[in-house]
Design a protein around this motif. Sequence first.
Motif, PDB file in Angstrom:
ATOM      1  N   LEU A 452      13.057  -8.533   9.368  1.00 35.77           N
ATOM      2  CA  LEU A 452      12.978  -8.887  10.558  1.00 35.77           C
ATOM      3  C   LEU A 452      11.369  -8.134  11.077  1.00 35.77           C
ATOM      4  O   LEU A 452      11.039  -8.971  11.600  1.00 35.77           O
ATOM      5  CB  LEU A 452      14.612  -8.053  11.597  1.00 35.77           C
ATOM      6  CG  LEU A 452      13.836  -8.308  13.212  1.00 35.77           C
ATOM      7  CD1 LEU A 452      13.582 -10.161  13.379  1.00 35.77           C
ATOM      8  CD2 LEU A 452      14.376  -7.192  13.642  1.00 35.77           C
ATOM      9  N   ARG A 453      11.421  -6.717  11.201  1.00 38.50           N
ATOM     10  CA  ARG A 453      10.156  -6.526  11.710  1.00 38.50           C
ATOM     11  C   ARG A 453       8.669  -7.713  10.810  1.00 38.50           C
ATOM     12  O   ARG A 453       7.627  -7.233  11.606  1.00 38.50           O
ATOM     13  CB  ARG A 453       9.882  -5.267  12.254  1.00 38.50           C
ATOM     14  CG  ARG A 453      11.191  -5.062  13.170  1.00 38.50           C
ATOM     15  CD  ARG A 453      11.263  -3.219  12.948  1.00 38.50           C
ATOM     16  NE  ARG A 453      12.151  -3.251  14.484  1.00 38.50           N
ATOM     17  CZ  ARG A 453      13.194  -2.302  14.177  1.00 38.50           C
ATOM     18  NH1 ARG A 453      12.998  -1.298  12.901  1.00 38.50           N
ATOM     19  NH2 ARG A 453      13.521  -2.139  15.249  1.00 38.50           N
ATOM     20  N   ALA A 454       8.960  -7.663   9.486  1.00 38.69           N
ATOM     21  CA  ALA A 454       7.832  -7.978   8.778  1.00 38.69           C
ATOM     22  C   ALA A 454       7.771  -9.341   9.178  1.00 38.69           C
ATOM     23  O   ALA A 454       6.194  -9.755   8.950  1.00 38.69           O
ATOM     24  CB  ALA A 454       8.460  -8.063   6.927  1.00 38.69           C
ATOM     25  N   ALA A 455       8.372 -10.543  10.326  1.00 39.90           N
ATOM     26  CA  ALA A 455       8.219 -11.746  10.582  1.00 39.90           C
ATOM     27  C   ALA A 455       7.428 -11.555  12.180  1.00 39.90           C
ATOM     28  O   ALA A 455       7.645 -12.547  12.515  1.00 39.90           O
ATOM     29  CB  ALA A 455       9.774 -12.937  10.575  1.00 39.90           C
ATOM     30  N   ILE A 456       7.119 -10.196  12.704  1.00 33.06           N
ATOM     31  CA  ILE A 456       6.793 -10.040  13.925  1.00 33.06           C
ATOM     32  C   ILE A 456       5.703  -9.606  13.683  1.00 33.06           C
ATOM     33  O   ILE A 456       5.357  -8.772  13.624  1.00 33.06           O
ATOM     34  CB  ILE A 456       7.726  -9.283  14.844  1.00 33.06           C
ATOM     35  CG1 ILE A 456       9.438 -10.394  14.607  1.00 33.06           C
ATOM     36  CG2 ILE A 456       7.216  -9.443  16.277  1.00 33.06           C
ATOM     37  CD1 ILE A 456      10.721  -9.854  15.471  1.00 33.06           C
ATOM     38  N   GLY A 457       4.823 -10.357  14.658  1.00 31.46           N
ATOM     39  CA  GLY A 457       3.880  -9.454  15.368  1.00 31.46           C
ATOM     40  C   GLY A 457       3.527  -8.976  16.832  1.00 31.46           C
ATOM     41  O   GLY A 457       4.016  -9.752  17.978  1.00 31.46           O
ATOM     42  N   TYR A 458       3.423  -7.105  17.057  1.00 28.11           N
ATOM     43  CA  TYR A 458       3.945  -7.585  18.451  1.00 28.11           C
ATOM     44  C   TYR A 458       1.975  -6.316  19.369  1.00 28.11           C
ATOM     45  O   TYR A 458       2.400  -5.073  18.455  1.00 28.11           O
ATOM     46  CB  TYR A 458       5.320  -5.628  18.233  1.00 28.11           C
ATOM     47  CG  TYR A 458       5.404  -5.436  19.692  1.00 28.11           C
ATOM     48  CD1 TYR A 458       5.713  -6.680  20.601  1.00 28.11           C
ATOM     49  CD2 TYR A 458       6.166  -4.709  19.371  1.00 28.11           C
ATOM     50  CE1 TYR A 458       5.856  -5.461  22.162  1.00 28.11           C
ATOM     51  CE2 TYR A 458       6.795  -3.979  21.109  1.00 28.11           C
ATOM     52  CZ  TYR A 458       6.529  -4.959  21.942  1.00 28.11           C
ATOM     53  OH  TYR A 458       6.870  -3.849  23.181  1.00 28.11           O
ATOM     54  N   VAL A 459       1.865  -6.975  20.153  1.00 35.29           N
ATOM     55  CA  VAL A 459       0.975  -6.230  21.377  1.00 35.29           C
ATOM     56  C   VAL A 459       1.561  -5.301  21.727  1.00 35.29           C
ATOM     57  O   VAL A 459       2.342  -6.391  23.151  1.00 35.29           O
ATOM     58  CB  VAL A 459      -0.187  -7.349  21.213  1.00 35.29           C
ATOM     59  CG1 VAL A 459      -1.119  -6.311  22.134  1.00 35.29           C
ATOM     60  CG2 VAL A 459      -0.529  -7.571  20.735  1.00 35.29           C
ATOM     61  N   GLU A 460       1.296  -4.293  22.075  1.00 32.90           N
ATOM     62  CA  GLU A 460       2.783  -3.809  22.941  1.00 32.90           C
ATOM     63  C   GLU A 460       1.797  -3.708  24.524  1.00 32.90           C
ATOM     64  O   GLU A 460       0.435  -3.808  24.504  1.00 32.90           O
ATOM     65  CB  GLU A 460       3.119  -2.197  22.626  1.00 32.90           C
ATOM     66  CG  GLU A 460       4.045  -2.494  21.833  1.00 32.90           C
ATOM     67  CD  GLU A 460       4.207  -0.642  21.857  1.00 32.90           C
ATOM     68  OE1 GLU A 460       4.758   0.130  22.145  1.00 32.90           O
ATOM     69  OE2 GLU A 460       3.554  -0.365  20.742  1.00 32.90           O
ATOM     70  N   GLN A 461       2.818  -3.226  25.636  1.00 36.44           N
ATOM     71  CA  GLN A 461       1.809  -3.696  26.741  1.00 36.44           C
ATOM     72  C   GLN A 461       0.778  -2.527  27.089  1.00 36.44           C
ATOM     73  O   GLN A 461      -0.192  -2.117  27.777  1.00 36.44           O
ATOM     74  CB  GLN A 461       2.854  -3.173  27.945  1.00 36.44           C
ATOM     75  CG  GLN A 461       2.700  -3.426  29.531  1.00 36.44           C
ATOM     76  CD  GLN A 461       3.488  -3.403  30.530  1.00 36.44           C
ATOM     77  OE1 GLN A 461       4.107  -2.067  31.653  1.00 36.44           O
ATOM     78  NE2 GLN A 461       4.007  -4.285  30.720  1.00 36.44           N
ATOM     79  N   ASP A 462       0.857  -1.521  26.787  1.00 37.14           N
ATOM     80  CA  ASP A 462       0.221  -0.300  26.528  1.00 37.14           C
ATOM     81  C   ASP A 462      -1.676  -0.094  25.604  1.00 37.14           C
ATOM     82  O   ASP A 462      -2.057   0.747  25.226  1.00 37.14           O
ATOM     83  CB  ASP A 462       0.709   1.320  27.114  1.00 37.14           C
ATOM     84  CG  ASP A 462       1.833   1.233  25.866  1.00 37.14           C
ATOM     85  OD1 ASP A 462       1.783   0.639  25.316  1.00 37.14           O
ATOM     86  OD2 ASP A 462       2.090   2.634  26.251  1.00 37.14           O
ATOM     87  N   ALA A 463      -0.619  -0.540  24.512  1.00 34.45           N
ATOM     88  CA  ALA A 463      -1.829  -1.084  22.929  1.00 34.45           C
ATOM     89  C   ALA A 463      -2.001   0.117  22.188  1.00 34.45           C
ATOM     90  O   ALA A 463      -3.060   0.687  22.525  1.00 34.45           O
ATOM     91  CB  ALA A 463      -2.788  -1.690  23.434  1.00 34.45           C
ATOM     92  N   PRO A 464      -1.332   1.111  22.141  1.00 40.58           N
ATOM     93  CA  PRO A 464      -0.608   2.096  21.817  1.00 40.58           C
ATOM     94  C   PRO A 464      -1.639   2.343  20.318  1.00 40.58           C
ATOM     95  O   PRO A 464      -1.893   1.738  19.298  1.00 40.58           O
ATOM     96  CB  PRO A 464      -0.040   2.923  21.109  1.00 40.58           C
ATOM     97  CG  PRO A 464       0.914   1.609  20.818  1.00 40.58           C
ATOM     98  CD  PRO A 464       0.055   0.421  22.090  1.00 40.58           C
ATOM     99  N   VAL A 465      -2.674   3.526  20.061  1.00 36.96           N
ATOM    100  CA  VAL A 465      -3.840   3.739  18.666  1.00 36.96           C
ATOM    101  C   VAL A 465      -3.868   4.697  18.260  1.00 36.96           C
ATOM    102  O   VAL A 465      -3.169   5.880  19.372  1.00 36.96           O
ATOM    103  CB  VAL A 465      -5.132   3.564  19.281  1.00 36.96           C
ATOM    104  CG1 VAL A 465      -5.989   4.199  18.085  1.00 36.96           C
ATOM    105  CG2 VAL A 465      -5.697   1.714  20.038  1.00 36.96           C
ATOM    106  N   LEU A 466      -2.890   4.833  17.654  1.00 36.22           N
ATOM    107  CA  LEU A 466      -2.860   6.142  16.792  1.00 36.22           C
ATOM    108  C   LEU A 466      -4.285   7.543  16.252  1.00 36.22           C
ATOM    109  O   LEU A 466      -5.088   6.678  15.753  1.00 36.22           O
ATOM    110  CB  LEU A 466      -2.561   6.040  15.097  1.00 36.22           C
ATOM    111  CG  LEU A 466      -0.760   5.835  15.500  1.00 36.22           C
ATOM    112  CD1 LEU A 466      -0.611   4.363  15.493  1.00 36.22           C
ATOM    113  CD2 LEU A 466      -0.005   5.253  14.022  1.00 36.22           C
ATOM    114  N   SER A 467      -4.024   8.137  16.314  1.00 38.08           N
ATOM    115  CA  SER A 467      -5.538   9.255  15.953  1.00 38.08           C
ATOM    116  C   SER A 467      -5.808   8.703  14.730  1.00 38.08           C
ATOM    117  O   SER A 467      -4.560   8.222  13.322  1.00 38.08           O
ATOM    118  CB  SER A 467      -4.697  10.250  15.940  1.00 38.08           C
ATOM    119  OG  SER A 467      -5.394  11.362  15.564  1.00 38.08           O
ATOM    120  N   GLY A 468      -6.537   8.725  14.373  1.00 41.15           N
ATOM    121  CA  GLY A 468      -6.858   8.919  12.431  1.00 41.15           C
ATOM    122  C   GLY A 468      -8.358   7.772  12.433  1.00 41.15           C
ATOM    123  O   GLY A 468      -8.810   7.392  13.894  1.00 41.15           O
TER     124      GLY A 468
END
Length: 635
Positions: A452-468
């Motif tokens: 299911l999630r492989a078929a979806i691209g999701y941009v969240e409201q707060d657009a989190p970015v991970l350390s790295g």
Amino acid sequence: MDKHPAPPPPAASSPATVPDTAAPGAGDPEPGRPGPWGGPGDGAAPLPPWRMLLAYARPHRGALLAGAVLSLLTGLAGLALPLVAKQLVDDLSGDRSIGWTLVLMTLLVVTNAVLGAVGYYVLSRTAESVVLGARRRLTSHLLRLRIPVVDRSEPGDLLARVTSDTTLLRQVTTDALVGAGTGGLVMLATLVMMWLMDPVLLLVTLAVLALGGVLLGLVVPRIHRATRQAQDSVGAVGAAMERVLGALRTVRASGAESREEAVVHRAAHDSWRASVRAAKWTAVASNTTGLAMQIAFLTVLGVGGARVASGAIDIGSLIAFLLYVFYLMSPIGELVQAVTQYQVGAAAAGRIMEAERLPVERTEPPRPRSEPTGPPATVAFERVRFRYEPHAPQVHREVSFSVPAGGMTAFVGPSGAGKSTLFSLIERFYEPDSGRVLLDGRPLQQWSLPELRAAIGYVEQDAPVLSGSLRDNIVLAAPDAGEEAIRTVLRTARLEALVGRLPAGLDTAVGHRGTRLSGGERQRVAIARALLREPRLLLLDEATSQLDAANEAALRETVAEAARRTTVLVVAHRLSTVMLADRIVVMDAGEIKAVGTHEELVRTDPLYAELAATQFLVEDGRNGDSSRAGRPVGR
């Protein structure tokens, strides 16, 4: 913001008590599925801590056995020393040569030291392996927790369970598991040797030690309680620090450093107090053992002296027996240490088991796909009802709509209408209380989560970015993406200029939570990450809210282009985005009020017309006023 009211935070020490209120059977084929140690939903009582400790140690039983044998040999080599000492006294009394006796004693001492060092290394290495296994297992479990459980848990406390609680398994592996076994065997062998020397003195010794054992039995439960409180307090400190560091800019901007500092200090003081209490009872246990051994030694010395004077035993036997009393301190100390460390380990194991009993998402391997991307997806909601908490207001009330394959659908409405929650239900972060959500005509429950999630691209409201690095963040959803595909999404998301001015380009570190990027840059990174996946369904939750006019216009064209080859759902924030949509869904108070185009809705739907008049500022109620088009629709 279309966010549900935050539930009261749970006690930091007890995330395992957080109920999972997702509707049973409404999504996960195994709702409330417990962790590996039993728990809610499986009909079985949780395993006792010692079973869990054995489970963690079982993969390393060979190394543990080797370390135990070496420790046992060390103890047995030490048992021979009093006999050699007796022989030395007898040789000196009989005026015989003591050369070979000294050589034998030296060999025993060296052998004892070598075996002890090797055994200690083997056991320490094995203990570290046990900790590693526990951390791997626990982190794998926590990363798969169901989203409602995560929402109700304290991240700092969960972090403490992965770090400090698992660390305590190191001591319990060597001290409790191995120490109890080897210490018990060596103590038994020592008692046999003492029996052979003089049964009367042995009975005197055991009588004194029995009294110490009774006192120890009264102390051990207090050690367990104090240790558990200490570990809970460590989790509370972690939760308090995570709370502050997660919003440090807000805290400083609010001038709340002193107040938040007091909260953390109070948690740290509670941890100190609990740790001191645990140390107090541990010290009582250790000193009770030491006192018992000293009393036993003095008693044996007095009674043994009388027996030497009566001729019942010789002076050499008394010296050897006293050495055995001294030597008995080591295995008894190991046993006491094993008991106290087990209490520490049991408290830590209990907290680990609580975390591992939290329900997780069911994860199956995704079904194989014949091509990297597929046709645009269709989405449908059928009479969906949903609430975040059992007694909370409903977020969705009989929500029904359908979205055809391809094109763009915008969702608008007042704040709290339930727009962003639609995306959480599509991603199966939450399960509806009733009704169905379908993708390509199939209920979401029939899709495996990876598929299911492989078929979806999701941009969240707060657009989190991970350390790295920036590259790590962009390829997060498509780790095998080629350089050409990465360059394409960088160009599409207008990130080329950013990459060009960064010192190490794509390999530049973005800082904790992307603090080295602006809000608009973080949003563009999130959009690039979603587009790189080439999804069949693209979910954009206010994806351009922090962009300037130039970048917002450019990305508006990107979204329009994406809508020609995939299905795009957007929570609308700006008029310019809304007017690009093929259809607009108007929501209010968890219900669908109207569906249509911008022109149709301005004429026929009072709520949309009001939004347009008060927030879109549409000229003549029909066409957008480009000078004011950047104002938000409302959520």
